[in-house]
Each structure stands twice: as C-alpha cells, then as structure tokens.
Motif scaffolding. Structure first.
Motif, mmCIF file in Angstrom:
data_model
loop_
_atom_site.group_PDB
_atom_site.id
_atom_site.type_symbol
_atom_site.label_atom_id
_atom_site.label_comp_id
_atom_site.label_asym_id
_atom_site.label_seq_id
_atom_site.Cartn_x
_atom_site.Cartn_y
_atom_site.Cartn_z
ATOM 1 N N VAL A 386 0.841 -1.199 0.000
ATOM 2 C CA VAL A 386 0.000 0.000 0.000
ATOM 3 C C VAL A 386 0.878 1.252 0.000
ATOM 4 C CG1 VAL A 386 -1.772 1.304 1.234
ATOM 5 C CG2 VAL A 386 -1.864 -1.191 1.195
ATOM 6 N N GLY A 387 1.940 1.228 0.796
ATOM 7 C CA GLY A 387 2.872 2.360 0.832
ATOM 8 C C GLY A 387 3.506 2.609 -0.519
ATOM 9 N N LEU A 388 3.830 1.518 -1.235
ATOM 10 C CA LEU A 388 4.403 1.648 -2.570
ATOM 11 C C LEU A 388 3.397 2.277 -3.540
ATOM 12 C CD1 LEU A 388 6.810 1.012 -4.449
ATOM 13 C CD2 LEU A 388 5.715 -1.212 -4.928
ATOM 14 N N ALA A 389 2.141 1.845 -3.444
ATOM 15 C CA ALA A 389 1.082 2.388 -4.308
ATOM 16 C C ALA A 389 0.898 3.890 -4.066
ATOM 17 C CB ALA A 389 -0.222 1.642 -4.058
ATOM 18 N N ILE A 390 0.887 4.263 -2.785
ATOM 19 C CA ILE A 390 0.724 5.685 -2.444
ATOM 20 C C ILE A 390 1.913 6.499 -2.957
ATOM 21 C CG2 ILE A 390 0.643 7.322 -0.523
ATOM 22 C CD1 ILE A 390 -0.893 5.166 1.066
ATOM 23 N N SER A 391 3.120 5.981 -2.788
ATOM 24 C CA SER A 391 4.329 6.704 -3.188
ATOM 25 C C SER A 391 4.400 6.894 -4.698
ATOM 26 C CB SER A 391 5.570 5.946 -2.702
ATOM 27 O OG SER A 391 5.574 5.861 -1.288
ATOM 28 N N ILE A 392 4.102 5.821 -5.451
ATOM 29 C CA ILE A 392 4.117 5.937 -6.915
ATOM 30 C C ILE A 392 3.037 6.916 -7.382
ATOM 31 C CG2 ILE A 392 3.701 4.681 -9.076
ATOM 32 C CD1 ILE A 392 4.980 2.228 -7.741
ATOM 33 N N SER A 393 1.867 6.835 -6.745
ATOM 34 C CA SER A 393 0.770 7.745 -7.103
ATOM 35 C C SER A 393 1.164 9.196 -6.893
ATOM 36 C CB SER A 393 -0.473 7.427 -6.260
ATOM 37 O OG SER A 393 -0.914 6.118 -6.484
ATOM 38 N N ILE A 394 1.854 9.467 -5.795
ATOM 39 C CA ILE A 394 2.276 10.840 -5.488
ATOM 40 C C ILE A 394 3.188 11.380 -6.592
ATOM 41 C CG2 ILE A 394 3.803 12.174 -3.985
ATOM 42 C CD1 ILE A 394 1.154 12.031 -2.763
ATOM 43 N N ILE A 395 4.135 10.551 -7.061
ATOM 44 C CA ILE A 395 5.046 10.997 -8.124
ATOM 45 C C ILE A 395 4.272 11.337 -9.387
ATOM 46 C CG2 ILE A 395 6.936 10.308 -9.643
ATOM 47 C CD1 ILE A 395 8.036 8.581 -7.411
ATOM 48 N N VAL A 396 3.350 10.446 -9.780
ATOM 49 C CA VAL A 396 2.569 10.660 -11.005
ATOM 50 C C VAL A 396 1.703 11.909 -10.880
ATOM 51 C CG1 VAL A 396 0.781 9.709 -12.513
ATOM 52 C CG2 VAL A 396 2.572 8.218 -11.599
ATOM 53 N N VAL A 397 1.042 12.077 -9.733
ATOM 54 C CA VAL A 397 0.163 13.231 -9.524
ATOM 55 C C VAL A 397 0.966 14.525 -9.540
ATOM 56 C CG1 VAL A 397 -1.314 14.386 -7.835
ATOM 57 C CG2 VAL A 397 -1.628 11.958 -8.312
#
Length: 449
Positions: A386-397
């Motif tokens: 979940v932490g990985l998903a949130i972190s990748i999402s932050i970069i894309v956003v």
C-alpha cells in the motif's frame, strides 16, 4: 523621514475643522507633501475632507486629487461645481487631468471642459480622452520638450526655455521634422558643448525607443523596465510625436496589474477593494467558489466509487488530503513562475527546454516526497504494498500537476486570456479531481481492488 498618520494628528485636524480655524489648519497642512495630505483625506469623513479641500490653494489641491482613493475623489468632486473642478484641472498635467475628467458623468465632463481657461490645455485633454486607458495613448501626457531638426543650437535653446515652463520635469529632448514626425532625441551634453550655429540635424541621436498610441500599457511598462527608461515618447499612426509616458504613470500600471493578478490568483473575478459593498465583494468572489464546488463534487463521486477499497486499505483515504494539498501546491508554484515569466517578458511562449526543466524539478521533488512517505507508511502501518502504491501515485500526480501548471497559463496567454487566472482556484481544484482519479487508478492497478 517617512510620514505616519497619528491619532493625535487626526484629532487635532478634526478639532480645527470643528472650530472652523481655517488659518491654523492651512498652516498645518501647507508644509505637508500632497501625497501625505491625500492619505489624511482617506482617514477623514467626506464632509471633513471636502472642508479642507476648499480652504487649501488650488495648486495644492490639484496635486492632491490624483493621489486620492478613487471613491474619495469621486465624492469630493460631487461636491464641487464644474468651474471649481476646472480650476483644479488647469493646474494639473494633461494626463492626470484627463484621468480625472474620465471619471465624471458625460454631462459634467462637458461642463468642466467648457470651463477650462487654458484653451490649448483643454484641447490636449480632449485629445487624450479619445484613447483607451489601457493603452499608451491613455497613459501619456502632452507636456514635453521637442525641437525641430532644422533649427540650430541657439534657436533650439530659446525654444526649449519657452516649452520648459509648462513641463514639470524634463526627462528627454525629442527631435521632430517639419511634419512633427519623431526623428530622435537630443543629448543635453551635446547641446551645451556644440557651437550655437550648428544645425540640430548634425548632433541629435537617431536611435530612440518609442511606443505607438495603441500599444498596451503593460507592454509600455515592459519596454520601460527592460531599457531602464524614465520616459518614453509616443507616436501616432503616422509616426508623429504626440506625447510621452513617464515613470510615475508606469509605476501605477505595475501596481494595478500586480493587484489584479493577486486577486485573480485568489479566485476574485473582478477588481475589488476593502471599501466596496458586500454585494460587490460577493459578486467578485462567488463565481470561482461555485466552480470549485462543482469540481469538488466530481471528486466526491470518485471517492464514492472507490469506497470498497477503504475498508481493505484504510490508509488510502488517510493520504487523500496530503495528495490534494501537494498537487495543488506544485501546480500553483509551476503556474506562478510561468505567469511571472510571461509578465516580465522572460518567457514569451512554449519553451521545450523550460518544460523539460519543470518536469525534472517535479520528478525530483516527487521522488523525495514519495520516498519520505514510503518510509513513513512502512514504519507506521507495515503495509509495504500500500505504501508503494501511495508513493508511486504521489510521483505521477505531482508530474501531472506540474504539467498542468506549466501548460495552462501558456495556453491562456496564447489565446489572449489573462494567464493569472491559472494561478489560483482553477489549478488547485482541477488538480484535486485529476489527482484523485490518478491516485486511485494507480492504487487499483497495484493493489488489484
């Protein structure tokens, strides 16, 4: 020493007005700068301000008028007759006089113009009134020193002495031909060190910066700022010298543009001030609030459609506010730099190099933030996927927000729309919706919910 209005000074002035002690009141105010007196007027009620206005000399009050807040000036002028207003305008430079007359009703305007004693002054004011206030023609004044290229130095000096009597400050000496077309400028040093019989055509400088009467005021400001000019000549469609714009007028333009851009960035759709009515303030603020509400409703639907994921991955919803705030901040930062570049001329259109630079900044910033979040989430919740998903999402956003913040102002500018609109609620609310869509889209791909 900087002037500051004290409570004691205002009390003293109010007492003198109440006592009708005109002599002492005039003595107190005559030694003050006209801008300071205008500041005092803004603190008094309109009856007190008008009382003082009537007892001061017209030379002083004429200088006070342009410095007053627009609503205060309007109320004072309402209490004066057309002849009294004309007496004030006879003391002013043409550009200031035209600005004040433009604020009057059509009938009052005609009355005031007919009462002006100086016919040439009146003609110049009427000429200025035909130009839009957002152009060089609307900014310029008619007072200047100009000489004919066919004169010799002696004739030039004699004519300059006559013309200078009507000019408050001589910034430049302009050279024209027999048809009044701008040919160049004259150096005072060359004038003083050259033989009196020398023709001006042999000594004047042919290179001169100028603007046309229809040049936008913001472009005039940019040119004067770029070339560090105190004044710039204005020519008409035939190249004839018709006036000059001075630095004090440009300072006002820069201030007005800065105020307007600041308000636009805050989501205020029209120029308002603290003294405006409640209705005017609501009218200026409400449109973007309503637009923002509609956009945020769309974001709420996205959250609702992902409601099932919250029960299984509850930390996803916890980081939504952080995602929205970060994306909004990145977008506003990117758009603010672009708008600033467009305003000062350092960025005129889309630049591939600048766009790559902005994306690199966003990528590095996003990576640093996402790494911090990944470590924080892993330590606090031990849900590594979940932490990985949130972190990748932050970069894309963050990358998306930077792209939007860079491209939208450039698109608006290209389509002749003020790009300052893109530095406020538009960017933040748009990033909210698309950020949340991207966030849950990436989370869904990684977590498979």
């Amino acid at each position: 020493m900087q002037f500051n209005i004290s409570k004691e000074l205002l009390t003293q002035i109010e007492q003198l007005i109440h006592q009708k002690n005109d002599q002492e009141l005039a003595v107190l105010l005559n030694d003050m700068h006209h801008a300071d007196i205008a500041e005092i007027f803004d603190e008094l009620n309109i009856e007190e301000a008008t009382y003082i206005f009537r007892i001061l000399d017209s030379e002083i009050t004429a200088e006070i008028l342009p410095e007053l807040e627009e609503d205060v000036r309007e109320k004072i002028l309402q209490g004066l007759s057309a002849k009294e207003i004309a007496e004030e305008l006879d003391e002013l430079d043409t550009d200031d006089a035209a600005d004040i007359i433009a604020e009057l009703s059509q009938s009052k305007k005609e009355e005031v113009i007919s009462e002006l004693e100086d016919v040439e002054h009146a003609k110049d004011i009427v000429d200025l009134l035909r130009y839009s206030e957002t152009t060089a023609g609307g900014l310029m004044g008619k007072e200047m020193v100009k000489v004919n290229e066919n004169w010799n130095v002696l004739t030039c000096v004699k004519e300059m002495r006559i013309q200078a009597e009507n000019v408050t400050r001589v910034h430049s000496i302009y050279v024209v031909d027999d048809d009044g077309r701008l040919k160049g400028r004259l150096s005072l040093k060359d004038l003083l060190t050259t033989s009196t019989k020398t023709p001006i055509s042999e000594v004047y400088i042919k290179k001169v910066d100028y603007v046309k009467v229809d040049t936008p005021n913001t472009e005039v400001a940019r040119i004067m700022q770029k070339y560090d000019l105190e004044a710039i000549p204005v020519v008409d469609e035939l190249g004839r010298l018709v006036g000059r714009v001075t630095i004090d007028d440009i300072v006002d333009v820069i201030k007005e543009e800065a105020d307007k851009d600041y308000q636009m960035a805050a989501g205020i759709t029209q120029d308002v001030e603290a003294g405006d009515t409640v209705f005017e303030l609501i009218k200026a603020r409400l449109p973007w609030l309503l637009i923002g509400m509609v956009i945020e409703i769309v974001a709420s639907f996205v959250l609702k459609n992902n409601e099932s994921a919250f029960h299984k991955y509850e930390t996803l919803i916890i980081f939504v506010p952080l995602l929205s705030a970060t994306a909004g901040n990145i977008g506003v930062q990117a758009s603010a730099i672009v708008v600033q570049g467009l305003a000062n001329g350092s960025l005129k259109e889309f630049s591939q190099n600048y766009f790559k630079k902005e994306l690199l900044v966003a990528m590095l910033s996003g990576t640093i933030i996402s790494l911090f979040l990944l470590v924080y989430h892993s330590v606090m919740y031990q849900q590594y996927q979940v932490g990985l998903a949130i972190s990748i999402s932050i970069i894309v956003v963050i990358l998306f927000a930077a792209m939007l913040g860079t491209l939208v102002p450039l698109f608006l500018h290209k389509n002749k729309i003020d790009p300052a609109i893109a530095t406020g609620p538009f960017i933040t609310t748009t990033n909210d919706v698309f950020g949340i869509i991207l966030y849950f889209g990436i989370a869904r791909m990684i977590l498979g919910f």
